[in-house]
Design an enzyme around this catalytic site. Structure first.
Site, mmCIF file in Angstrom:
data_model
loop_
_atom_site.group_PDB
_atom_site.id
_atom_site.type_symbol
_atom_site.label_atom_id
_atom_site.label_comp_id
_atom_site.label_asym_id
_atom_site.label_seq_id
_atom_site.Cartn_x
_atom_site.Cartn_y
_atom_site.Cartn_z
ATOM 1 N N GLU A 66 -8.723 27.096 70.144
ATOM 2 C CA GLU A 66 -8.544 26.971 68.455
ATOM 3 C C GLU A 66 -9.388 25.873 68.048
ATOM 4 O O GLU A 66 -9.793 25.129 68.842
ATOM 5 C CB GLU A 66 -7.192 26.475 68.176
ATOM 6 C CG GLU A 66 -6.111 27.625 68.518
ATOM 7 C CD GLU A 66 -4.790 27.180 67.921
ATOM 8 O OE1 GLU A 66 -4.655 25.938 67.564
ATOM 9 O OE2 GLU A 66 -3.625 27.913 68.057
ATOM 10 N N CYS A 120 7.297 18.634 69.713
ATOM 11 C CA CYS A 120 8.001 19.856 69.379
ATOM 12 C C CYS A 120 8.952 20.193 70.617
ATOM 13 O O CYS A 120 9.759 20.960 70.259
ATOM 14 C CB CYS A 120 6.746 21.131 69.668
ATOM 15 S SG CYS A 120 5.071 20.319 69.729
ATOM 16 N N SER A 171 -6.384 27.408 64.617
ATOM 17 C CA SER A 171 -5.054 26.930 64.392
ATOM 18 C C SER A 171 -4.451 27.482 63.212
ATOM 19 O O SER A 171 -4.948 27.812 62.320
ATOM 20 C CB SER A 171 -4.928 25.435 64.309
ATOM 21 O OG SER A 171 -3.715 24.960 63.814
#
Length: 587
Positions: A463, A56, A489
């Site tokens: 999460e 990312c 998530s």
């Protein structure tokens, strides 16, 4: 703005560049190769979350160089700096996930401190992973400087090579990291071989970029455009596309336009802009984490916009964009179909967009939409008057089990799947629940309860993708429900309720549950309740022994746990704009 001719009399950078007393400061800038002209121009912070932690973030550094070209083109002086990220896909399923939500605050704090410490005049922020997007936007609104956000872009979809020995359902579809978490569940129940798992993990994530479905990163990327902090369509192109550089350069140019016009972040992020953003989350079946991040951004602007306000918008917004995890398509497909502008154009057709909000271009949202020629393709983006479902893909819940609310993603679920009544099976933390799921120590029809995972009680509001994906991989995703005071998530699917508040550590009802208590979750009515009288709940609260002790008794997570507030208000750690006594830009 003319090169080297800016009037800095009202800009923060005057404190480090103007007058004889600033000769020592200027000497530092000469040491870095700046010219006299460049020192005389406005200083623009170019903040990235670049690191080598995950795909990312890996392309952000290159994109920042393109932003700097745009700033220079418009006669500004860019000053690049970086901040941290914690990447959820790698932090998932172990103690590292406690750092994830806390990193959002650290990102906002460090960007604020860097901007303040060096007296920069405007900000372009680049981010790629889940918490870095809201963290960067929170910093922009907190500082209230002219600001433009740009997303690093999504990952390309994964593909299984022809002839590979993997189950057909994996071979025939685009893959995302969600498939890998679910593949773990399949592997655990013996329906996926070691060799097949090894093939999948090598092809699921084939490039730089954030997770490809409408998980948290892409949800918040859509928010950045809808809320007005990002240029239209800038969030859509996948990270490997060189065309992203054009959006980055245009963002650098745009921030100089905002600076010249004195359009600041809070001129853009208004109550109406937050409502626009919530609409886009709902209609795309976005991540439940938006119910946490939108109130946090609102908090930085001094706007009262909590989880219930977000959910009210969700409730009357049709769901018409068919994206994973509830649907079929990935972020690249949405980009190819015209991206967020086409989605917002459909919302406008239904009268669901405030057109008078400002955007990063300096034009209004309505003016930007007037420039969009493309229409819904009927495949990825359905027409708003022929939606997938008539209400949003994310639903808010409330009841005696969650007086401060809870949130569930129902995108892709049939109406009959949105009501669940069953006995509680209570776990005190995610690890205990995951081990039970792995060993199949649960019964169909149960409501799995994972508590002590809230912002303070975790600490960090982890999460639960590893647990939910394991359930899906075992074929139990529709046979049990799961509730938690932690989070899910954006890739989670199944009947999974998060953000149950107040959290257990704050004495919420979820901390009082016992095995066998009958829980009702009704996403159609917006209800989450337990079949206990007020008297019984009061008696259990009286007997409650207090918050569970954690191992985090010092360091950053201890500090976070002391400061963090309720998930209902965004799990924030400072008083926000309503308590401000100065404006950074005007010091």
């Amino acid at each position: 703005m003319l090169k080297g001719k800016a009037d800095k009399s009202k800009l923060p950078s005057r404190h480090v560049t103007e007058g004889p007393a600033r000769a020592p400061h200027r000497s530092y800038y000469y040491a870095m190769g700046l010219s006299e002209e460049e020192i005389a121009q406005p200083f623009v912070g170019v903040a990235t979350c670049w690191n080598e932690a995950a795909p990312c973030n890996i392309a952000l550094n290159r994109q920042a160089q393109a932003v700097k070209l745009g700033v220079k083109h418009a006669n500004g002086t860019p000053r690049e700096f970086t901040t941290i990220t914690v990447t959820d896909g790698i932090a998932m399923g172990h103690e590292g996930m406690r750092s994830s939500l806390a990193s959002r605050e650290a990102i906002a704090d460090t960007v604020e401190l860097t901007m303040r410490g060096h007296s920069y005049d405007a900000l372009v922020g680049l981010a790629g992973c889940d918490k870095s997007l809201p963290g960067m936007m929170m910093a922009m609104v907190r500082l209230n400087v002219p600001s433009v956000f740009i997303y690093g872009g999504s990952i390309l979809p994964g593909k299984v090579p022809a002839g590979a020995d993997v189950p057909e359902d994996f071979a025939s579809r685009d893959l995302t990291v969600q498939d890998m978490f679910e593949a773990v569940g399949r592997h655990q129940n013996g329906s996926l071989s070691d060799a097949a798992l090894a093939i999948l993990e090598r092809v699921a994530c084939p490039s730089a970029g954030a997770c490809g479905g409408q998980f948290t990163a892409n949800t918040m990327a859509c928010v950045s455009e809808a809320i007005g902090l990002a240029l239209f369509n800038s969030s859509g192109a996948p990270a490997p596309y060189e065309s992203r550089d054009q959006y980055a350069t245009a963002s650098g140019d745009a921030v100089m336009n905002l600076l010249e016009k004195n359009i600041r972040a809070r001129d853009v992020v208004t109550r109406k802009a937050l409502e626009n953003a919530a609409r886009v989350v709902a209609c795309t079946g976005g991540s439940t984490n938006a119910g946490l991040h939108l109130p946090a951004i609102a908090h930085e602007a001094g706007i009262d916009f909590d989880l219930f306000d977000v959910c009210e918008i969700f409730h009357d917004t049709p769901y018409f964009v068919d994206l994973k995890p509830g649907g079929q398509y990935v972020a690249k497909d949405l980009y190819d179909a015209g991206g967020v502008p086409v989605v917002m154009k459909e919302l406008r057709r239904a009268g669901l967009i405030h057109e008078d909000c400002l955007s990063a271009s300096g034009r209004t949202i309505g003016e930007e939409l007037d420039l969009i020629d493309r229409k819904a393709d009927g495949r990825v983006v359905h027409p708003v008057d022929a939606p997938i479902t008539k209400t949003g893909g994310v639903v808010g819940l409330k009841g005696n089990l969650a007086p401060d609310g809870a949130i569930v993603k129902v995108a892709g679920m049939k109406a009959e799947e949105q009501v669940f009544i069953g006995p509680a099976r209570v776990f005190e933390c995610e690890e205990d629940a995951f081990e039970a799921v792995k060993a199949r120590k649960y019964e169909e029809g149960e409501v799995i309860v994972i508590r002590n995972e809230g912002p303070a009680g975790g600490p960090g509001m982890r999460e639960m993708l590893a647990t939910t994906a394991a359930l899906s991989g075992q074929g139990a995703g529709k046979k049990v429900a799961l509730i938690t005071d932690g989070r899910f998530s954006g890739a989670t699917r199944g009947f999974c309720v998060g953000h149950v508040g107040p959290e257990a550590a704050h004495g919420g009802p979820i901390g009082l549950l016992k095995n066998g208590d009958v829980i009702t979750i009704d996403a159609i009515k917006g209800e989450i309740s337990v079949a206990l009288s007020d008297e019984e709940l009061a008696a259990r609260r009286e007997a409650w022994s207090g918050p569970r002790q954690t191992i985090y008794t010092s360091g950053a997570l201890w500090k976070y746990a002391q400061l963090v507030g309720s998930a209902r208000y965004g799990a924030v750690t400072h008083p926000g704009a309503t308590k401000e006594s100065h404006v950074y830009m005007d010091l």
